[in-house]
Design an enzyme around this catalytic site. Structure first.
Site, PDB file in Angstrom:
ATOM      1  N   ASP A   1      -1.215   0.210  -1.878  1.00 34.14           N
ATOM      2  CA  ASP A   1      -2.225  -0.266  -0.880  1.00 34.14           C
ATOM      3  C   ASP A   1      -3.141  -1.411  -1.670  1.00 34.14           C
ATOM      4  OD1 ASP A   1      -1.579   0.916   1.351  1.00 34.14           O
ATOM      5  OD2 ASP A   1      -2.271   2.881   0.735  1.00 34.14           O
TER       6      ASP A   1
ATOM      7  N   PRO B   1      -1.390  -6.973   1.057  1.00 33.99           N
ATOM      8  CA  PRO B   1      -0.937  -7.317   2.299  1.00 33.99           C
ATOM      9  C   PRO B   1      -0.156  -6.094   3.045  1.00 33.99           C
ATOM     10  CG  PRO B   1      -0.003  -8.782   0.960  1.00 33.99           C
ATOM     11  CD  PRO B   1      -0.909  -8.057   0.010  1.00 33.99           C
ATOM     12  N   ASP B   2      -0.435  -6.089   4.270  1.00 36.72           N
ATOM     13  CA  ASP B   2       0.677  -5.024   4.883  1.00 36.72           C
ATOM     14  C   ASP B   2       1.853  -5.769   5.407  1.00 36.72           C
ATOM     15  OD1 ASP B   2       1.837  -3.270   6.604  1.00 36.72           O
ATOM     16  OD2 ASP B   2      -0.113  -1.993   6.755  1.00 36.72           O
ATOM     17  N   ILE B   3       2.989  -5.784   4.581  1.00 35.43           N
ATOM     18  CA  ILE B   3       4.227  -6.352   4.970  1.00 35.43           C
ATOM     19  C   ILE B   3       4.844  -5.880   6.358  1.00 35.43           C
ATOM     20  CG2 ILE B   3       6.925  -6.484   4.312  1.00 35.43           C
ATOM     21  CD1 ILE B   3       5.606  -5.612   1.287  1.00 35.43           C
TER      22      ILE B   3
ATOM     23  N   LYS C   1      -2.753  -6.555 -23.515  1.00 31.22           N
ATOM     24  CA  LYS C   1      -2.828  -5.270 -23.349  1.00 31.22           C
ATOM     25  C   LYS C   1      -4.330  -4.999 -23.624  1.00 31.22           C
ATOM     26  CE  LYS C   1      -1.700  -0.931 -25.448  1.00 31.22           C
ATOM     27  NZ  LYS C   1      -1.056  -0.158 -26.620  1.00 31.22           N
TER      28      LYS C   1
ATOM     29  N   LYS D   1      -0.214  -0.961  13.923  1.00 22.54           N
ATOM     30  CA  LYS D   1       0.500  -2.067  13.058  1.00 22.54           C
ATOM     31  C   LYS D   1       1.681  -2.578  14.261  1.00 22.54           C
ATOM     32  CE  LYS D   1       0.693   0.152   8.649  1.00 22.54           C
ATOM     33  NZ  LYS D   1       1.078   0.301   7.524  1.00 22.54           N
TER      34      LYS D   1
ATOM     35  N   PHE E   1       7.897   3.836   8.275  1.00 16.59           N
ATOM     36  CA  PHE E   1       7.709   5.180   7.969  1.00 16.59           C
ATOM     37  C   PHE E   1       6.331   5.423   7.595  1.00 16.59           C
ATOM     38  CE2 PHE E   1      11.748   7.097   7.010  1.00 16.59           C
ATOM     39  CZ  PHE E   1      12.847   6.255   7.453  1.00 16.59           C
TER      40      PHE E   1
ATOM     41  N   ASN F   1       3.581   4.692  -7.567  1.00 19.06           N
ATOM     42  CA  ASN F   1       3.366   6.071  -6.905  1.00 19.06           C
ATOM     43  C   ASN F   1       5.063   6.604  -7.207  1.00 19.06           C
ATOM     44  OD1 ASN F   1       5.390   5.166  -4.677  1.00 19.06           O
ATOM     45  ND2 ASN F   1       3.947   3.770  -4.237  1.00 19.06           N
TER      46      ASN F   1
ATOM     47  N   LYS G   1      -0.904   4.825  13.191  1.00 17.05           N
ATOM     48  CA  LYS G   1      -0.027   3.521  12.415  1.00 17.05           C
ATOM     49  C   LYS G   1       0.912   2.918  13.650  1.00 17.05           C
ATOM     50  CE  LYS G   1      -0.674   5.468   8.007  1.00 17.05           C
ATOM     51  NZ  LYS G   1      -0.080   6.108   6.918  1.00 17.05           N
TER      52      LYS G   1
HETATM   53  O1  C5P Z   1      -0.410   2.274   6.171  1.00 17.57           O
HETATM   54  P1  C5P Z   1       0.712   3.221   5.394  1.00 17.57           P
HETATM   55  O2  C5P Z   1       0.822   2.553   4.116  1.00 17.57           O
HETATM   56  O3  C5P Z   1       0.661   4.735   5.474  1.00 17.57           O
HETATM   57  O4  C5P Z   1       2.117   2.664   6.199  1.00 17.57           O
HETATM   58  C1  C5P Z   1       3.313   3.029   5.836  1.00 17.57           C
HETATM   59  C2  C5P Z   1       4.411   2.061   6.480  1.00 17.57           C
HETATM   60  O5  C5P Z   1       4.053   0.902   6.176  1.00 17.57           O
HETATM   61  C3  C5P Z   1       5.509   2.195   5.683  1.00 17.57           C
HETATM   62  O6  C5P Z   1       6.866   1.784   6.559  1.00 17.57           O
HETATM   63  C4  C5P Z   1       5.467   1.154   4.238  1.00 17.57           C
HETATM   64  O7  C5P Z   1       6.725   0.388   4.048  1.00 17.57           O
HETATM   65  C5  C5P Z   1       4.737  -0.080   5.386  1.00 17.57           C
HETATM   66  N1  C5P Z   1       3.444  -0.652   4.254  1.00 17.57           N
HETATM   67  C6  C5P Z   1       3.874  -2.188   4.297  1.00 17.57           C
HETATM   68  N2  C5P Z   1       3.044  -2.621   3.262  1.00 17.57           N
HETATM   69  C7  C5P Z   1       2.007  -2.144   2.823  1.00 17.57           C
HETATM   70  C8  C5P Z   1       1.722  -0.841   3.059  1.00 17.57           C
HETATM   71  C9  C5P Z   1       2.506  -0.254   3.842  1.00 17.57           C
HETATM   72  O8  C5P Z   1       4.948  -2.689   4.505  1.00 17.57           O
HETATM   73  N3  C5P Z   1       1.166  -2.802   1.965  1.00 17.57           N
END
Ligand code: C5P
Length: 401
Positions: free
Chosen positions: A279, A307-309, A289, A343, A325, A210, A339
Site C-alpha cells: 500500500d 497507486p491502486d492498480i 545503504k 473500487k 482479491f 509482505n 472494496k
Molecule cells: O485495498 P486492498 O489492498 O485490500 O485491495 C486488494 C485488491 O486490490 C487486490 O486485488 C490487489 O491486487 C489490488 N490492489 C492493487 N493495487 C494496490 C493495492 C491493492 O491492485 N495498490
C-alpha cells in the site's frame, strides 16, 4: 494435446479383472505430467497387489478407511482435498451401486463423498451386468449428480462374452481426463493477471514487502490458460515456475507493476488483480545503504501511498471485466464488499488470512465470491482446485454481464 502437467490424480481401483490395467494407467498419466496416488478397494487387492501400485506411483497405497498408520500419513479427508480429479478405473457394478446410493462403507466411497474435485468413473464389467437395468439406473443417477462416466468400450471380454463393458484404454482415459482441465470457457479471452508481492526499496539492500507467495495468482494463470485464454502474468518477486503458455512479466515495485499492467490492459477483456501490492512505498529510497552508526537508535522512514492498480483498471472507460482479491483478517465479507463498491469492481474474492492454514503461503484456500448482488462461499480446497472453480464462475459472471 493430452497433458496433465502438475495435476493430482487420485486413481481408485475396484475389484474387477481390469484392475491390472491400473498399472498402465499410472504410467501413462505420469508420462503426461500427473502426480498419481492410488486408493484400492479390498476386492481390487485380490486382482493386483498394492505393492505393485505403490512401486509405480511412488506413494503408499491407501486401502482401509480405519487404518491408523495411513490416516497419520495422509488422512482420508486430506486425500480427498489433495485430488484435482478422482478417476475410478476400473469401476465395478457394485462400486457404481454403492456410489449411486451415497454409501461411505469403504475408503474409496468415503473419498468420493468428501471430495470437491470432479469424479470420473471408467466402468468395466461383464456386458450383461452393464446392460442390467439396475446398473443403467445407477449410471443415470451418477450422471445426474455430475459424475463423469468414461466408456465403457465394446468388444471381447475376459469372460468370453462380446459386448459393452470393456475398460477404456489408458490413452483414451488420459484424453478424457485432460479434457476436464481444458474447458475452453475463456477461449478468445485476453487476460492480464497480477500476482505475488511487491517490494518497495528503502535503500539498495532493504525493502518493504509482505508474505504473498504468488501461489493463487500463478494457479489462476494456469487455469485461465487451460480455459483457452491468452494470459499475461505480471508478477512481483516469486520463485514459482511460470505455467506453460503463460507470458510472464517480472516486476519488483508497485509502480513497475502499474506500468506493466497499463501497457497491456487496453487490449485485454479480463483483468484479475491477485497481487498483494504494497500500500505504501518509501518516499525517498536511498541511493546507498543506510548506516546504523550514522542513523542512531531511531530511524524514520517516510512512506507515500502507492497507486491502486486494480482501481485504476476498473476506472478505465470500456475497460475489462475486473476482478479483485481481498485478503482480510476480520469482518472479511463486509470489508471485501466495501472494496468491491469503492473500487467499482465486477467481482471480488474474499479470503481470511488470519487463518494460517488458508493464508498467504499455504497450498489451500477458503474464499467467498462476492458480486454486486450475490455472496457465494466456497469450501476449503487447494489453490489449484479453487483457480479452476473460479475460472468457471468468472466465465458465467462475464456471460451474465
Ligand atoms: O485495498 P486492498 O489492498 O485490500 O485491495 C486488494 C485488491 O486490490 C487486490 O486485488 C490487489 O491486487 C489490488 N490492489 C492493487 N493495487 C494496490 C493495492 C491493492 O491492485 N495498490
Amino acid at each position: 494435446m493430452n497433458t496433465l502437467t502438475n495435476k493430482r490424480i487420485l486413481l481408485g481401483i475396484t475389484g474387477g479383472i481390469a484392475a491390472y490395467k491400473g498399472a498402465e494407467i499410472i504410467r501413462r498419466f505420469q508420462d503426461a505430467g500427473a502426480e498419481v496416488r492410488v486408493v484400492m478397494t479390498r476386492a481390487a487387492c485380490e486382482f493386483i497387489t498394492p505393492l505393485t501400485m505403490q512401486a509405480l506411483s511412488g506413494h503408499p497405497v491407501h486401502v482401509d478407511l480405519l487404518d491408523t498408520d495411513a490416516e497419520a500419513a495422509m488422512g482420508h479427508i486430506e486425500l480427498a482435498r489433495w485430488a484435482d480429479l478422482v478417476l475410478v478405473a476400473p469401476a465395478t457394478a457394485d462400486f457404481m451401486a454403492r456410489l449411486a446410493n451415497g454409501r461411505g462403507d469403504d475408503l474409496l466411497t468415503t473419498l468420493c463423498l468428501a471430495t470437491v474435485a470432479p469424479i470420473a468413473l471408467a466402468p468395466a464389467m461383464n456386458q450383461a451386468m452393464w446392460l442390467n437395468k439396475a446398473t443403467s439406473k445407477n449410471e443415470a443417477d451418477l450422471k445426474d449428480r455430475g459424475i463423469l462416466i468414461f466408456g465403457p468400450g465394446e468388444g471381447l471380454q475376459a469372460c468370453g462374452d462380446t459386448g459393452p463393458g470393456r475398460l477404456l484404454d489408458p490413452e483414451q482415459l488420459l484424453q478424457h481426463c485432460s479434457e476436464q482441465f481444458s474447458s475452453g470457457v475463456l477461449s478468445g479471452y485476453n487476460v492480464v493477471i497480477t500476482a505475488g508481492p511487491t517490494q518497495e526499496a528503502i535503500d539498495p539492500v532493504r525493502y518493504i514487502s509482505n508474505h504473498s507467495s504468488g501461489k493463487q495468482g500463478f494457479a489462476l494463470a494456469e487455469a485461465t490458460v487451460e480455459a483457452g485464454a491468452k494470459v499475461t502474468l505480471v508478477s512481483g518477486p516469486s520463485q514459482l515456475t511460470t505455467p506453460d503458455r503463460v507470458e510472464r512479466i517480472d516486476v519488483v515495485s508497485a509502480l513497475e507493476m502499474l506500468e506493466a499492467v497499463m501497457e497491456r490492459v487496453a487490449t485485454c477483456n479480463l483483468f484479475i488483480g491477485v497481487a498483494a501490492v504494497a500500500d505504501y512505498r518509501p518516499i525517498d529510497p536511498k541511493a546507498h545503504k543506510i548506516k546504523k552508526d550514522i542513523s542512531g537508535d531511531n530511524l524514520t522512514i517516510h512512506l507515500i501511498k502507492n497507486p491502486d492498480i486494480l482501481a485504476a483498471v476498473a476506472a478505465l472507460k470500456d475497460g475489462p471485466f475486473t476482478i479483485g482479491f481481498a485478503a482480510e483478517t476480520q469482518d472479511v465479507i463486509r470489508h471485501a464488499r466495501e472494496k468491491l463498491e469503492r473500487k467499482n469492481l465486477d467481482l471480488i474474492i474474499a479470503n481470511d488470512v488470519s487463518d494460517v492454514s488458508i493464508g498467504f503461503n499455504s497450498d489451500e484456500n477458503r474464499t467467498t465470491v462476492i458480486s454486486k448482488t450475490e455472496t457465494k462461499p466456497l469450501p476449503l480446497m487447494s489453490k489449484h482446485q479453487l483457480a479452476r472453480k473460479l475460472v468457471k464462475m468468472f466465465a458465467e459472471y462475464i456471460e451474465k454481464r
